[in-house]
Enzyme design. Structure first.
Site, PDB file in Angstrom:
ATOM      1  N   ASP A 404       0.826  -1.210   0.000  1.00 46.48           N
ATOM      2  CA  ASP A 404       0.000   0.000   0.000  1.00 46.48           C
ATOM      3  C   ASP A 404       0.860   1.260   0.000  1.00 46.48           C
ATOM      4  O   ASP A 404       1.934   1.304   0.605  1.00 46.48           O
ATOM      5  CB  ASP A 404      -0.895  -0.019   1.246  1.00 46.48           C
ATOM      6  CG  ASP A 404      -1.808   1.179   1.333  1.00 46.48           C
ATOM      7  OD1 ASP A 404      -2.673   1.319   0.453  1.00 46.48           O
ATOM      8  OD2 ASP A 404      -1.646   1.982   2.272  1.00 46.48           O
ATOM      9  N   GLU A 457       1.142  -0.497  -5.084  1.00 47.26           N
ATOM     10  CA  GLU A 457       0.202   0.589  -5.352  1.00 47.26           C
ATOM     11  C   GLU A 457       1.049   1.859  -5.475  1.00 47.26           C
ATOM     12  O   GLU A 457       1.434   2.454  -4.478  1.00 47.26           O
ATOM     13  CB  GLU A 457      -0.832   0.739  -4.231  1.00 47.26           C
ATOM     14  CG  GLU A 457      -1.870   1.791  -4.568  1.00 47.26           C
ATOM     15  CD  GLU A 457      -2.450   2.498  -3.359  1.00 47.26           C
ATOM     16  OE1 GLU A 457      -3.455   3.215  -3.532  1.00 47.26           O
ATOM     17  OE2 GLU A 457      -1.911   2.368  -2.255  1.00 47.26           O
TER      18      GLU A 457
END
Length: 717
Positions: A404, A457
């Protein structure tokens, strides 16, 4: 053995920094001398672990301090204590030697210890003839560290730990403890101030929120049966096989009859068969490591090594992963090394100093999320995180990690104004320490676990995110294609009459589609915070919204790149997603919603069956434009291809106007079968199509383009 002046008083008050120097057994001129602290005892009799009586200790302080000579060499002792006519046995932890050794110290000091999860934290072990729990924690700046828990009345004077000076790790073996014991660390900081009780950074299990204690846990007893699954993924190149990911928030995919979270076993019974039926290859969970705040969705974790207690015990998670693997489904986890919350029981100022984070908030604080940033340049912090990635792959057999907020890690000025960030030594904005950490993590997991892959990401133009670390890249297997997500959703939200003016929203993505190994994400981020669901993002009335969504999905499954779809969007959830309720499964009783679900299932089946749609997802040889410039009609046509497989033409008509006949260029003469039509009756479409196929001659075929639809033709002969 006479201790220094004031040492005993400091010990009794819980302020001595080296209890092992005072307590336990020590060789002396008169034989073996023993000193023990057993609060509440009136008499104390010493025995060996085998039961041999070795002597009696005298009480020298009414607060529970005993001392005296015992027979034999220094060894672990068990005491029989008496008080008010009752007696009990206690095994003295201060008569045991250390568990960690010099090799551990060396590797920890270097930051190259890849078995930290076997050394730090709480481990049930056999040590010097006794069973118990070994506790170890890194707190280099502390004056004293104690284990406190339900086994010592949470009293920090009872079990102060031994400091390993060279690496700042404190450890203690407490005999006769088992699993299921709740504990934390009591830490006196470098300024002498007592810190808030801290959960164990390496805890394997934790209490259910709002409680925050760590819990001792036995090693996993699960017997794995997923050898075939793991061997398969170790034998393939993930870039060249179908990967279609179903993104799931475990707490809200469904709930039980009382509205509570499903256990891992219940999720296995419901979720795994559903994913198999839908044809997805992987389940990707939003973070399932322990976190205190439900609305963080797990992205603010305080227990990186502990599956959340919300869903049952840790064995349940192992059973889920194994069950998914036996059914042919991979399991990916969202992983958050970008930041951590500042909850008092967590990592923030762990030993009274900025240990895991930076002291300077311009380096160590995230303004967007009110969280702390890891100090990636500190080798102990980097090792903590690298070990965590290895832990999930080894202990729970997960197939990969989606990392993330990578962009926030790579840039020092991320979401900051001038003066709110500190340039690197070269005066630039790049966070080279974070980049080095990501390379180290990827080298470690790819080197140790064949078949494992990582996904970033990352939303910027940082070069080489999916290029090998040894050649200067970050070493990820895949990267989320955020540009695809934003551009295509922006296009689909426009009224069809205006789409001709924004043709580039679709075509531009193919300029860079093969610069990295991409996953096309329609993720949870697009259906929260007032953004609505994917269905409500589509333009037009209700029929057009469904048609647009079906056309969009079929276009995406025909577009180069791996696929990811957030739960609920496969049946066109109407409401925006919320973590505090289950999905609206009753919508599947509607023909329109069930039609979308059938389409997604068929798309997954087609994607997996047809090499042309997946084998060269990440390579330009697998894509060819056939019609890129028909902005007037908002039509896009491209060819997907793979060696030895028949090519597939993907045709998108993004207006509500049916076009027939449409002169479609096709590279091969002969029959082209219509293998998918998002406007089919079965999907709640109008049913307009090409009666099973078309004939190409002289480089063209005359075809019917249904309104707001994507169709696919496969060369047949």
């Amino acid at each position: 053995m006479k201790p220094p002046a004031g040492a005993i008083e400091a010990l009794l008050r819980g302020r001595h920094d080296d209890p092992f120097a005072l307590l336990g057994t020590h060789a002396g001129p008169a034989g073996t001398f023993a000193r023990a602290l057993v609060p509440g005892a009136e008499t104390l009799e010493a025995f060996s672990l085998s039961g041999e009586r070795l002597g009696t200790l005298e009480q020298v302080d009414p607060r529970g301090l005993f001392e005296g000579n015992v027979s034999g060499e220094p060894q672990p002792l068990r005491y029989r204590a008496t008080a008010s006519g009752s007696d009990w046995f206690v095994t003295d932890p201060y008569t045991f030697g250390p568990v960690l050794g010099p090799v551990d110290d060396l590797l920890m000091a270097e930051g190259t210890h890849f078995r930290l999860h076997d050394k730090l934290g709480a481990h049930l072990i056999e040590h010097e003839g006794a069973s118990g729990v070994h506790f170890a924690v890194w707190t280099p700046n502390a004056q004293r560290v104690s284990v406190v828990g339900d086994f010592n009345d949470w009293d920090g004077r009872r079990h102060p730990m031994r400091r390993r000076t060279d690496v700042g790790v404190w450890e203690i073996f407490i005999p006769d403890l088992g699993d299921g014991r709740h504990y934390k660390y009591e830490i006196v900081g470098p300024d002498g101030q007592l810190q808030p009780l801290k959960a164990d950074p390496y805890a394997f299990a934790s209490e259910l929120r709002p409680a925050t204690a760590s819990i001792t846990a036995t090693p996993l007893a699960h017997e794995w049966g997923d050898d075939d699954h793991r061997a398969h993924w170790a034998s393939v190149d993930p870039r060249r096989v179908p990967i279609s990911i179903y993104e799931v928030h475990a707490g809200s995919w469904d709930r039980d009859e009382t509205g509570w979270f499903l256990s891992w076993d219940d999720l296995a019974d419901r979720l795994i068969p559903y994913v198999v039926d839908m044809g997805f290859t992987h389940i990707e969970f939003l973070p399932i490591s322990e976190h205190p705040y439900d609305p963080s969705w797990g992205y603010q974790t305080t227990g990186l090594y502990a599956p959340s207690a919300r869903f049952g015990d840790i064995e349940g998670f192992a059973r889920f992963v194994d069950g998914a693997h036996r059914a042919g489904v991979g399991v990916l986890l969202d992983w958050v090394p970008a930041h951590f919350p500042t909850d008092a029981h967590g990592l923030a100022r762990f030993d009274g100093t900025a240990l895991y984070e930076h002291e300077d908030p311009r380096l160590g604080y995230h303004p967007d999320w009110n969280t702390a940033i890891y100090n990636f340049g500190r080798r102990e912090v980097s090792a903590f995180l690298v070990n965590n990635a290895l832990f999930w792959a080894e202990r729970y057999h997960v197939d990969g990690l989606r990392v993330d907020a990578v962009a926030s890690m790579l840039y020092r000025d991320y979401s900051r104004k001038a003066g709110e960030w500190v340039p690197n030594t070269e005066g630039g904005r790049e966070n080279w320490e974070a980049a080095s950490f990501l390379q180290s993590m990827n080298r470690a997991v790819y080197g140790a676990h064949p078949g494992f892959f990582t996904v970033a990401e990352e939303s910027t133009a940082w070069p080489g995110v999916t290029h090998p670390a040894h050649s200067g890249g970050l070493g990820f297997g895949f990267k989320w294609n955020m540009g695809f997500m934003h551009d295509t959703l922006k296009y689909m939200a426009r009224e069809p009459v205006h789409r001709r003016h924004h043709h580039h929203d679709i075509t531009f993505g193919l300029v860079y589609a093969f610069s990295e190994n991409y996953v096309l994400p329609l993720s949870h981020d697009e259906v929260v915070h007032g953004k609505g669901s994917l269905l409500t993002k589509m333009s037009g009335d209700d029929w057009q919204q469904f048609a647009n969504l079906r056309a969009f999905y079929a276009m995406m499954w025909g577009y180069p790149g791996k696929k990811l779809l957030f739960m609920g969007q496969e049946f066109a959830q109407r409401r925006e997603w919320s973590e505090d309720r289950a999905l609206d499964w009753d919508l599947c009783q509607s023909t329109a919603h069930e039609g979308v679900r059938k389409l997604v299932r068929d798309l997954n089946l087609l994607y997996r069956q047809k090499p042309a749609l997946h084998a060269l997802d990440c390579e330009p040889d697998g894509f060819e434009w056939l019609v890129a410039d028909d902005a007037q009609n908002s039509v896009f046509v491209w060819l997907r291809k793979a060696p030895g497989a028949p090519p597939i033409a993907v045709v998108c008509n993004m207006t509500p106007v049916a076009r027939a006949p449409y002169r479609l260029p096709l590279p091969k003469a002969g029959k082209w079968r219509e293998i998918l039509n998002s406007d089919a009756h079965d999907y709640w479409g109008s049913g307009l199509g090409n009666l099973g196929g078309v004939e190409a001659k002289d480089g063209f075929a005359m075809v019917t383009l249904p309104p707001l639809a994507t169709i696919m033709f496969e060369f047949a002969e």
